[in-house]
Design an enzyme around this catalytic site. Structure first.
Site, PDB file in Angstrom:
ATOM      1  N   SER A 147       0.857  -1.186   0.000  1.00 32.65           N
ATOM      2  CA  SER A 147       0.000   0.000   0.000  1.00 32.65           C
ATOM      3  C   SER A 147       0.892   1.234   0.000  1.00 32.65           C
ATOM      4  O   SER A 147       2.119   1.128   0.060  1.00 32.65           O
ATOM      5  CB  SER A 147      -0.897   0.003   1.227  1.00 32.65           C
ATOM      6  N   LYS A 148       0.234   2.387  -0.025  1.00 30.82           N
ATOM      7  CA  LYS A 148       0.988   3.639  -0.156  1.00 30.82           C
ATOM      8  C   LYS A 148       2.045   3.805   0.927  1.00 30.82           C
ATOM      9  O   LYS A 148       3.077   4.412   0.711  1.00 30.82           O
ATOM     10  CB  LYS A 148       0.016   4.815  -0.092  1.00 30.82           C
ATOM     11  N   ARG A 149       1.742   3.237   2.120  1.00 26.62           N
ATOM     12  CA  ARG A 149       2.711   3.462   3.193  1.00 26.62           C
ATOM     13  C   ARG A 149       4.041   2.744   2.908  1.00 26.62           C
ATOM     14  O   ARG A 149       5.042   2.987   3.558  1.00 26.62           O
ATOM     15  CB  ARG A 149       2.111   3.077   4.548  1.00 26.62           C
ATOM     16  N   GLY A 162       5.576   3.164   0.147  1.00 29.20           N
ATOM     17  CA  GLY A 162       6.281   3.996  -0.848  1.00 29.20           C
ATOM     18  C   GLY A 162       5.456   4.063  -2.119  1.00 29.20           C
ATOM     19  O   GLY A 162       4.241   3.856  -2.087  1.00 29.20           O
TER      20      GLY A 162
END
Ligand code: GLU
Length: 850
Positions: free
Chosen positions: A339-341, A343
């Protein structure tokens, strides 16, 4: 259901459909006429037109009964048909790498078949925008743009269209309604009047009783009279699918093998159309897969459970089910769904960050697939040739940024300068190196120079811009007092005295007008062979015998002779003087780029804040800096000479004498000299102990570090981080007996608190590393000692306290004299390093220990 009531129900449904269809009526007929072309088209049109006519007149009920749209695969085995595969994005965000991989696998299937001559193979993009609240036009556009960037061009879909459109679910509303009506007619679906409150209270009761909540079937077999009454009263209802008694759905998933669901036990009668007439997601997917003749559904594992409902609907429609292939999730390094966390995850971001579409698809293909070998670099065509769904594996694939970068770097190397150049230009403009409005000749030459400079070493195209910026700047500090602003190696070089004289000579040559400079008539000389061929390798220089690169070489040779220096002792100081950095690319190429940037009318983006330090300014800065170097750092240090003596001995067997059986030297010749001339700290000021690695794991943020717990004979194990990932696997470290330098102060390595250092042997360029091993009988916690000839000294020095040891940088002083001999025995000043059970050894002979 008695005929009359069924007719009344039908009548009402038709009317409702009419109301719902009205706005899209004319649009749909138009699209249908322009998009359908084959035999399918006439069938489609006939069926749609007769349906619409009957709905509009609200009379001819009978003609609506058989209104099922055509299912192209009826009577066929999907496995034997030309592949028709689809990528079905929901336009609720940008294209995520997981979606991109799904699209890629589908594209590869169709493309592979086409290359083998199957002209009817088709890659379809179907926009699943039923979730009106979350779907946006911008998202659809960005997803399509990213697919195009990746080179995954679709044969049928939005924009391109095709024979089975429309390709947006929002434009297929009437189709879903007509299919729902057919299912109602045939008793495979039924109207349900349960209110939300009723459904809620059923759910609550079920949960209280410990049952999993599901529809209770209240209207499944309801009295037709009652149904009719409700309809007549205008009560809202949903259309529910009637899950057949005893139904099972069994699929042979290409990736996951046989999967079976007991439908009755798993789902209650589920909704197809909401009371608003809006179709439910799974219903749309099943209808679309059937009407588009999809032969194989390749999608993410998270859709596996949808297959049950979709399979039931397809069965009820009498449409053959496509083959299914559910690919594993893509995970972050912490094994959680990417997921976005973690990167960058959206393709657009990778594009911005300087990745190539071919490298992206190369890397994405490997997230769950291999060709049966350990090959990792594939061109697009090679992927098309090699890809095979049967080699896609079911285990989760971890997204590895380092590997993606490595693959990207490889693809950049494989491309020609001409292919890479426009991409570099984009980055040079974006990162304020070039002004896009600058003179085109200057833009062209600077881009070419920046491309040649970065070509073989860049990992992303952004690196070319970063590199150009670094080359144009000059990070030498103003004064010796600011030395801490430069890299430790550079500080060391300056303090060793090796810098001052070389730099001074360069300033003098400049003042005398003899410092070679780029040829203003042909600044590009360092990048071009005489035949005009461009040079990308850093160690190759062009321009011929009289050009700038040749003149620079001669200058350096003469300087080396005069100062009695060669190799890095000459080049590092010279490079530091010219570029402000001790190591880096060929000086003449760097100076040529600088010259281009300093030319009159250059297109560099000075207004955008680019820092360009011309040679004149560099020399003045250098001159000022040299003046601030204290006297003591202007001559080469003795210590450096001693170190060279030690390294010069490397591989010289004679100083070892004959050696004992264990390979321990008994020779007193050269090593005795070393011992007597050595002026650094005593070996035994180090607290080196035998330890055992009891636990090891990869550092979360560094691909170099292992984190370890090491038993060094204390109450608690020590936590230590070591840069050994490139050389060993976790199992190499687990339970291994090692030598640990214990009196180093605890410090953080990439955030991990490390207290101590595992001693290893490495070759000179640090490409190979081995452990320093204690004898098998050595005890954990035992202190390692040095006593000259392998005898425990009578007065063994105390180990220095941690703070003292660190402050005086003792290990740095000792380390140059720690080496293994030609038998792999660990030595200090040519004499063995001992435990009470014998000498320490290493699998690497003639290596440096640190
Ligand atoms: N629309 C779904 C998604 O974006 C794909 C469903 C499917 O492939 O069946 O995840």
């Amino acid at each position: 259901m008695p005929v009359h009531s069924s007719r009344r129900l039908h009548h009402l449904l038709s009317f409702l459909s009419f109301i719902m269809l009205l706005p899209s009526l004319s649009a749909f007929s138009l699209q249908a006429t322009s998009r359908l072309s084959s035999a399918m088209r006439s069938q489609h049109l006939l069926s749609i037109n007769s349906r619409l006519m009957s709905v509009a007149s609200g009379t001819n009920m009978e003609s609506m009964k058989t209104d099922l749209p055509p299912f192209p695969l009826i009577g066929k085995n999907p496995d034997e048909e030309p592949p028709r595969v689809r990528f079905a994005p929901s336009p609720t965000g940008s294209l995520h790498v997981g979606g991109a991989r799904t699209a890629l696998y589908n594209w590869l299937i169709a493309q592979g078949a086409r290359v083998e001559g199957d002209t009817n193979a088709s890659f379809i993009v179907r926009v699943e925008d039923t979730d009106v609240a979350r779907s946006t036009k911008e998202s659809e556009e960005s997803v399509l743009k990213d697919l195009e960037w990746l080179g995954l061009q679709w044969d049928e879909g939005p924009v391109t269209n095709g024979d089975f459109g429309p390709y947006r679910q929002s434009e297929r509303a009437d189709l879903y309604k007509s299919v729902a009506r057919t299912l109602l007619d045939s008793g495979k679906a039924y109207p349900c009047f349960s209110t939300n409150e009723e459904l809620e209270s059923v759910k609550e009761a079920q949960m209280k009783a410990g049952e999993s909540p599901r529809y209770d079937g209240k209207w499944r077999d309801a009295d037709p009279e009652l149904v009719q009454q409700k309809i007549d009263a205008g009560d809202p209802y949903t259309v529910r699918f009637k899950v057949p008694k005893g139904a099972r759905v069994v699929i042979d998933d290409v990736v996951r093998g046989t999967i079976a669901w007991d439908a009755e036990a798993t789902v209650g009668d589920f909704i197809l159309l909401r009371s608003s007439g809006v179709p439910v997601y799974n219903f749309c997917v099943a209808v679309d897969d059937a009407t588009m003749g999809i032969t194989m559904v390749v999608r993410a594992e998270e859709h596996l459970t949808n297959t049950l409902r979709q399979g039931l609907i397809l069965d009820a429609l009498g449409a053959p089910r496509p083959r299914y292939a559910h690919c594993s999730l893509i995970l972050g390094e912490d094994q959680q769904k990417l997921s976005k966390r973690h990167g960058a995850t959206s393709c657009n971001q990778f594009k911005e960050d300087g990745f190539l579409p071919d490298a992206m698809i190369n890397y994405l293909s490997l997230l769950g697939w291999n060709d049966g070998t350990d090959r990792e670099i594939f061109t697009r065509d090679e992927l098309v040739d090699s890809f095979d769904m049967s080699r896609v594996n079911p285990s989760g694939a971890v997204f590895d940024m380092q590997k993606l970068k490595w693959i990207n770097g490889n693809h950049l190397k494989m491309m020609s300068i001409e292919e890479v150049k426009p991409l570099i230009l984009e980055q040079l403009i974006k990162h304020n190196v070039l002004n896009s409005n600058g003179a085109s000749d200057s833009i062209n030459r600077i881009t070419l120079a920046a491309t040649c400079l970065a070509k073989q070493m860049m990992v992303t195209t952004v690196d070319a811009a970063t590199n150009a910026k670094a080359v144009l700047a000059y990070p030498l500090p103003q004064s010796f007092d600011d030395l801490s602003s430069v890299e430790p190696d550079e500080q060391k070089l300056i303090k060793s005295g090796a810098f001052y004289n070389v730099a001074k000579a360069i300033v003098a040559a400049y003042d005398a007008g003899v410092l070679p400079r780029p040829n203003e008539v042909n600044v590009m000389e360092p990048f071009e062979e005489l035949n005009g061929e461009l040079i990308v390798e850093d160690n190759a220089t062009g321009g011929g015998a009289y050009a700038y690169p040749a003149a620079w070489k001669t200058f350096m040779k003469t300087l080396g002779k005069e100062m009695n220096l060669k190799g890095k002792n000459l080049f590092h100081p010279a490079r530091l003087a010219m570029t402000g950095v001790m190591s880096g690319q060929d000086v003449t190429k760097q100076m040529a780029l600088l010259q281009l940037a300093c030319e009159f009318g250059s297109a560099v983006d000075l207004e955008g804040g680019l820092e360009v330090v011309p040679l004149e300014v560099r020399i003045e800065m250098l001159r000022g800096f040299l003046e601030t170097i204290p006297e003591e750092f202007r001559v080469k240090k003795e210590e450096v000479v001693v170190k060279e003596v030690v390294q010069g001995k490397k591989g010289g067997g004679d100083r070892r004498g004959e050696g004992t059986a264990a390979g321990v030297t008994s020779d007193a010749g050269d090593s005795a000299d070393l011992v007597s001339t050595y002026e650094g700290p005593a070996f035994n000021t180090m607290d080196v102990r035998v330890g055992r690695i009891t636990k090891v794991w990869k550092h979360e943020e560094s691909d170099k570090l292992f984190c370890e717990e090491v038993d060094v004979g204390e109450a608690e194990p020590r936590q230590i981080a070591s840069g050994l990932q490139p050389f060993f696997s976790e199992s190499d470290l687990q339970d291994r007996k090692v030598l640990v330098l214990c009196n180093l102060k605890a410090r953080k390595l990439a955030g991990f608190p490390s207290h101590g250092m595992v001693l290893c042997t490495s070759n000179d360029d640090h490409t190979s590393v081995k452990f320093c091993d204690a004898p098998v009988d050595a005890e954990i916690g035992e202190r390692v000692w040095w006593g000259g000839d392998g005898v425990l000294p009578e007065n063994m020095e105390e180990a220095a306290a941690e703070n003292k040891f660190a402050k005086k940088k003792m290990f740095e002083k000792i380390a140059p004299y720690l080496r293994t001999n030609e038998f792999g025995v660990c030595e200090f000043l040519g004499k063995p390093i001992m435990t009470n059970s014998g000498p320490c050894t290493s699998a690497m002979a003639d290596g440096g220990i640190s």
